[in-house]
Scaffold this motif. Structure first.
Motif, short mmCIF file in Angstrom:
data_model
loop_
_atom_site.label_atom_id
_atom_site.label_comp_id
_atom_site.label_asym_id
_atom_site.label_seq_id
_atom_site.Cartn_x
_atom_site.Cartn_y
_atom_site.Cartn_z
N LEU A 153 19.69 26.94 6.20
CA LEU A 153 19.78 26.30 4.89
C LEU A 153 21.22 26.36 4.42
O LEU A 153 21.82 27.43 4.32
CB LEU A 153 18.87 27.01 3.88
N SER A 154 21.80 25.19 4.11
CA SER A 154 23.17 25.13 3.64
C SER A 154 23.23 25.41 2.14
O SER A 154 22.20 25.41 1.45
CB SER A 154 23.78 23.76 3.94
N ASP A 155 24.43 25.60 1.64
CA ASP A 155 24.62 25.90 0.22
C ASP A 155 24.20 24.73 -0.67
O ASP A 155 23.84 24.94 -1.84
CB ASP A 155 26.09 26.25 -0.06
N ASP A 156 24.25 23.51 -0.14
CA ASP A 156 23.87 22.35 -0.94
C ASP A 156 22.41 21.94 -0.75
O ASP A 156 22.01 20.82 -1.11
CB ASP A 156 24.79 21.16 -0.65
N GLY A 157 21.60 22.84 -0.18
CA GLY A 157 20.17 22.61 -0.11
C GLY A 157 19.68 21.78 1.05
O GLY A 157 18.58 21.22 1.01
N VAL A 158 20.47 21.69 2.13
CA VAL A 158 20.03 20.96 3.33
C VAL A 158 19.37 21.96 4.29
O VAL A 158 20.01 22.91 4.75
CB VAL A 158 21.21 20.27 4.04
N LEU A 159 18.11 21.74 4.56
CA LEU A 159 17.34 22.59 5.46
C LEU A 159 17.31 21.96 6.84
O LEU A 159 16.84 20.83 7.00
CB LEU A 159 15.92 22.78 4.94
N ASP A 160 17.81 22.67 7.84
CA ASP A 160 17.75 22.22 9.23
C ASP A 160 16.71 23.06 9.98
O ASP A 160 16.81 24.29 9.99
CB ASP A 160 19.10 22.38 9.93
N LEU A 161 15.72 22.39 10.57
CA LEU A 161 14.77 23.04 11.47
C LEU A 161 15.15 22.56 12.87
O LEU A 161 14.79 21.46 13.29
CB LEU A 161 13.34 22.66 11.11
N ILE A 162 15.89 23.40 13.60
CA ILE A 162 16.59 22.98 14.81
C ILE A 162 15.76 23.31 16.06
O ILE A 162 15.33 24.46 16.24
CB ILE A 162 17.96 23.67 14.90
N VAL A 163 15.56 22.33 16.91
CA VAL A 163 14.86 22.53 18.18
C VAL A 163 15.77 22.05 19.30
O VAL A 163 16.20 20.89 19.30
CB VAL A 163 13.53 21.76 18.23
N GLY A 164 16.12 22.93 20.22
CA GLY A 164 16.99 22.54 21.31
C GLY A 164 18.33 22.04 20.82
O GLY A 164 18.88 21.08 21.37
N SER A 165 18.86 22.65 19.75
CA SER A 165 20.17 22.31 19.18
C SER A 165 20.24 20.90 18.61
O SER A 165 21.31 20.30 18.56
CB SER A 165 21.28 22.48 20.23
N GLN A 166 19.10 20.35 18.19
CA GLN A 166 19.15 19.01 17.63
C GLN A 166 18.07 18.78 16.58
O GLN A 166 17.05 19.48 16.52
CB GLN A 166 19.03 17.96 18.72
N THR A 167 18.32 17.79 15.72
CA THR A 167 17.32 17.25 14.80
C THR A 167 17.36 15.74 14.93
O THR A 167 18.38 15.16 15.29
CB THR A 167 17.60 17.65 13.33
N THR A 168 16.24 15.07 14.64
CA THR A 168 16.18 13.62 14.83
C THR A 168 15.65 12.87 13.61
O THR A 168 15.66 11.64 13.60
CB THR A 168 15.28 13.26 16.04
N VAL A 169 15.16 13.57 12.62
CA VAL A 169 14.63 12.94 11.40
C VAL A 169 15.26 13.60 10.19
O VAL A 169 15.40 14.82 10.14
CB VAL A 169 13.09 13.08 11.32
N THR A 170 15.64 12.78 9.21
CA THR A 170 16.16 13.29 7.94
C THR A 170 15.27 12.82 6.80
O THR A 170 15.02 11.61 6.67
CB THR A 170 17.61 12.83 7.70
N LEU A 171 14.79 13.75 6.01
CA LEU A 171 14.03 13.46 4.80
C LEU A 171 14.90 13.75 3.59
O LEU A 171 15.39 14.88 3.44
CB LEU A 171 12.77 14.34 4.71
N GLU A 172 15.09 12.77 2.74
CA GLU A 172 15.73 12.98 1.45
C GLU A 172 14.61 13.15 0.42
O GLU A 172 13.70 12.32 0.34
CB GLU A 172 16.61 11.79 1.08
N LEU A 173 14.68 14.22 -0.36
CA LEU A 173 13.64 14.52 -1.33
C LEU A 173 14.09 14.12 -2.74
O LEU A 173 15.29 14.12 -3.04
CB LEU A 173 13.29 16.01 -1.30
N ASN A 174 13.13 13.80 -3.58
CA ASN A 174 13.47 13.45 -4.96
C ASN A 174 13.40 14.64 -5.91
O ASN A 174 13.60 14.48 -7.12
CB ASN A 174 12.59 12.29 -5.46
N ARG A 175 13.11 15.81 -5.36
CA ARG A 175 13.11 17.05 -6.14
C ARG A 175 13.23 18.22 -5.19
O ARG A 175 12.86 18.12 -4.00
CB ARG A 175 11.83 17.18 -6.96
#
Length: 212
Positions: A153-175
């Motif tokens: 989790l970054s300081d600006d609220g970006v949560l990375d759930l990393i599998v095999g050193s990669q992510t392929t989907v990004t969800l932007e949340l409204n809250r």
């Protein structure tokens, strides 16, 4: 009954991270049984999309399993003391079992796009987060190669759930959305990035209107 009461008391006194780890291991072993018996995926109802995410890690898991087996055989030859050999054998067998159980948990606990439009994001028995449909501002295919631990989790609220050193989907949340880390601490995320083997199918399913 007294014995069970003592166990419950000891369990309650154990630190939260210890209780969480033991619960993860028990669920992983149960997932191994589900995998061996070829039972349906956990938590996936009819008409819901199960999205696998094990592709980037499968070769690594089987490689780790192979190395563990080679180590077990080698130590059985090199260690001359029977008592030490038995202890090491038990530890090695336990390690092999946990590697298999962890992979089985990932296979049998996929991400799920539910019929109500919500998304359940998982990593085996370690991570489980339900994102309500109304909390999703946008979803897109977005391949990235972040550095860090499984859950970052970054300081600006970006949560990375990393599998095999990669992510392929990004969800932007409204809250901000609260979630629980694997060891039990709580945090909030404004953006979630995770891996799916077929990200286009998952994103397309999320964009479909939920049935009324």
């Amino acid at each position: 009954m007294t014995g069970m009461t003592g166990i419950h008391r000891a369990w309650g006194r154990a630190p939260l991270p210890v209780r969480r780890l033991l619960a993860h291991e028990l669920r992983s072993v149960a997932s191994l049984g589900r995998w061996v018996l070829r039972r349906p995926p956990h938590g996936v109802a009819g008409g819901e999309l199960a999205a696998a995410y094990t592709g980037p890690q499968t070769a690594m898991m089987y490689g780790l399993l192979f190395v563990s087996l080679i180590e077990t055989v080698a130590l059985s030859v090199l260690i001359p003391w029977p008592s030490v050999h038995r202890v090491v054998l038990v530890l090695d067998v336990y390690g092999v079992l946990m590697v298999l159980a962890m992979h089985a948990a990932c296979v049998t606990r996929p991400h799920v796009v539910r019929r109500d439009g919500s998304l359940r994001i998982r990593y085996g028995a370690l991570f489980d987060l339900v994102v309500p449909a109304e909390a999703v501002a946008s979803a897109r295919v977005d391949r990235r190669y972040p550095q860090g631990r499984l859950v970052a989790l970054s300081d600006d609220g970006v949560l990375d759930l990393i599998v095999g050193s990669q992510t392929t989907v990004t969800l932007e949340l409204n809250r901000p959305l609260p979630f629980t880390r694997p060891l039990g601490s709580r945090a909030q995320a404004r953006t979630i990035r995770f891996h799916a083997d077929d990200p286009r199918a998952l994103v397309a399913a999320l964009r479909q209107p939920a049935p009324s």
